[in-house]
Design an enzyme around this catalytic site. Structure first.
Site, PDB file in Angstrom:
ATOM      1  N   LYS A   1       0.843  -1.211   0.000  1.00 49.20           N
ATOM      2  CA  LYS A   1       0.000   0.000   0.000  1.00 49.20           C
ATOM      3  C   LYS A   1       0.880   1.264   0.000  1.00 49.20           C
ATOM      4  O   LYS A   1       0.679   2.203   0.786  1.00 49.20           O
ATOM      5  CB  LYS A   1      -0.961  -0.013   1.192  1.00 49.20           C
ATOM      6  CG  LYS A   1      -2.346   0.523   0.835  1.00 49.20           C
ATOM      7  CD  LYS A   1      -3.390   0.148   1.864  1.00 49.20           C
ATOM      8  CE  LYS A   1      -4.630   1.021   1.751  1.00 49.20           C
ATOM      9  NZ  LYS A   1      -5.206   1.186   0.428  1.00 49.20           N
TER      10      LYS A   1
HETATM   11  N1  PMP Z   1      -6.704  -3.419  -3.357  1.00 49.19           N
HETATM   12  C1  PMP Z   1      -6.259  -2.148  -3.399  1.00 49.19           C
HETATM   13  C2  PMP Z   1      -5.293  -1.751  -4.459  1.00 49.19           C
HETATM   14  C3  PMP Z   1      -6.721  -1.215  -2.446  1.00 49.19           C
HETATM   15  O1  PMP Z   1      -6.279   0.051  -2.483  1.00 49.19           O
HETATM   16  C4  PMP Z   1      -7.651  -1.631  -1.464  1.00 49.19           C
HETATM   17  C5  PMP Z   1      -8.179  -0.646  -0.465  1.00 49.19           C
HETATM   18  N2  PMP Z   1      -7.364  -0.556   0.661  1.00 49.19           N
HETATM   19  C6  PMP Z   1      -8.058  -2.973  -1.454  1.00 49.19           C
HETATM   20  C7  PMP Z   1      -7.569  -3.838  -2.414  1.00 49.19           C
HETATM   21  C8  PMP Z   1      -8.983  -3.489  -0.388  1.00 49.19           C
HETATM   22  O2  PMP Z   1      -8.264  -3.673   0.812  1.00 49.19           O
HETATM   23  P1  PMP Z   1      -8.987  -3.554   2.234  1.00 49.19           P
HETATM   24  O3  PMP Z   1     -10.087  -4.551   2.253  1.00 49.19           O
HETATM   25  O4  PMP Z   1      -7.927  -3.866   3.218  1.00 49.19           O
HETATM   26  O5  PMP Z   1      -9.503  -2.158   2.348  1.00 49.19           O
END
Ligand code: PMP
Length: 299
Positions: A156
């Site tokens: 991230k």
């Molecule tokens: N993939 C990406 C590229 C994202 O930015 C997110 C959002 N955080 C997700 C998947 C979903 O992750 P999460 O369920 O932890 O929010």
């Protein structure tokens, strides 16, 4: 998208009014994207606002800092306490979105990992923003998900999100709501900012963690829900053609919950959300009652 903000933020180790949380234009992270962030949601639980899987989010941030080698002394207990203190100060309500970021805060001019780092946190009121009734319409992006050999999507990393921005921009210009991204091998990776599931013949399929995905906390929760409900789940490489023939496709993520997909490119998948999607959505909505241990109370 513009949402209402809460009045206080964490900046340079202190709780300050949001308008005082300002960085210099020389800040290293602003130029080179040397940062990692999180996105965390607050739910309505029987005992008041509860932060969903806070420890998991903090652990993902810790791993990201480690993978990228940031010179930031990560103290999970301290970050948790800081977030909870800010949540209390802001008197947050359900549907608050919490955005922590750890970024290279010094003003030296070079794209290096070595440097000073700081944590900042702010909070928004984030109502659902997709049209859940009609499902979302997506294209398969001509931009590929950045490879974990280049900018690991699992971290991230702030700079990596130019990849998502390009995919979303292309999708919007073509008249879609969002995009699906393929990995460097041409297999399905994830949505631009969401993970993805296919449902077919009574089972769920989702691209595996070696498909250059962010390992989403909503994705992990859905896998747990499905296993508890005896719905088989396959985590594996998914080829593009499987998308078109899948009975149901849905996306998931903190900001977007579970969002069903009605169209991919020029192919209509379905006119209503499918039975497995509905089942998962219902079970997800029951979490504050059925799994209270996943929520950290703010009081
Ligand atoms: N993939 C990406 C590229 C994202 O930015 C997110 C959002 N955080 C997700 C998947 C979903 O992750 P999460 O369920 O932890 O929010």
């Amino acid at each position: 998208m513009q949402f209402e903000t809460y009045p206080y933020a964490i900046f340079e180790g202190k709780i300050v009014p949001l308008e005082k949380a300002q960085i210099s234009i020389m800040t290293n992270a602003f130029h080179y994207g040397v940062g990692i962030y999180g996105g965390i949601k607050v739910f309505d639980t029987p005992s008041g606002p509860g932060i969903f899987r806070l420890d998991d989010h903090i652990e993902r941030m810790a791993k990201s800092v480690k993978i990228l080698g940031f010179r930031y002394e990560f103290d999970a207990a301290r970050i948790k306490e800081d977030i909870l203190n800010l949540a209390r100060k802001n008197e947050i309500k359900p549907q608050t979105y919490i955005r922590p970021i750890i970024y290279r805060s010094d003003t030296r001019i070079s794209p290096a990992i070595e440097g000073d780092y700081s944590l900042a946190v702010y909070m928004l009121d984030m109502p659902p923003y997709y049209n859940y009734e009609n499902g979302i319409r997506v294209n398969i992006s001509s931009w590929q998900r950045n490879s974990s050999k280049a900018i690991p999507p699992r971290t991230k990393a702030t700079g990596g999100y130019i990849n998502s921005a390009l995919a979303i921009d292309e999708a919007k210009k073509l008249g879609f709501d969002s995009a699906i991204m393929l990995d460097q091998e041409g297999n399905v990776s994830e949505g631009a900012v969401m993970n993805l599931f296919l449902a077919d013949n009574g089972k769920l399929i989702t691209p595996s963690s070696d498909s250059d995905i962010l390992e989403g906390i909503t994705r992990k929760t859905i896998i747990e829900i499905a296993k508890a409900a005896k719905i088989p789940v396959e985590e594996r490489k998914v080829s593009k053609d499987e998308l078109y023939s899948a009975g149901e496709v849905f996306f998931c993520g903190t900001a977007t919950d579970i969002t069903w997909c009605s169209q991919i490119d020029d192919q209509t998948l379905s006119k209503t959300r499918g039975p497995i999607t509905v089942r998962i959505e219902e079970k997800f909505a029951e979490l504050p009652i059925k799994r209270p241990e996943l929520f950290t109370g703010v009081k």
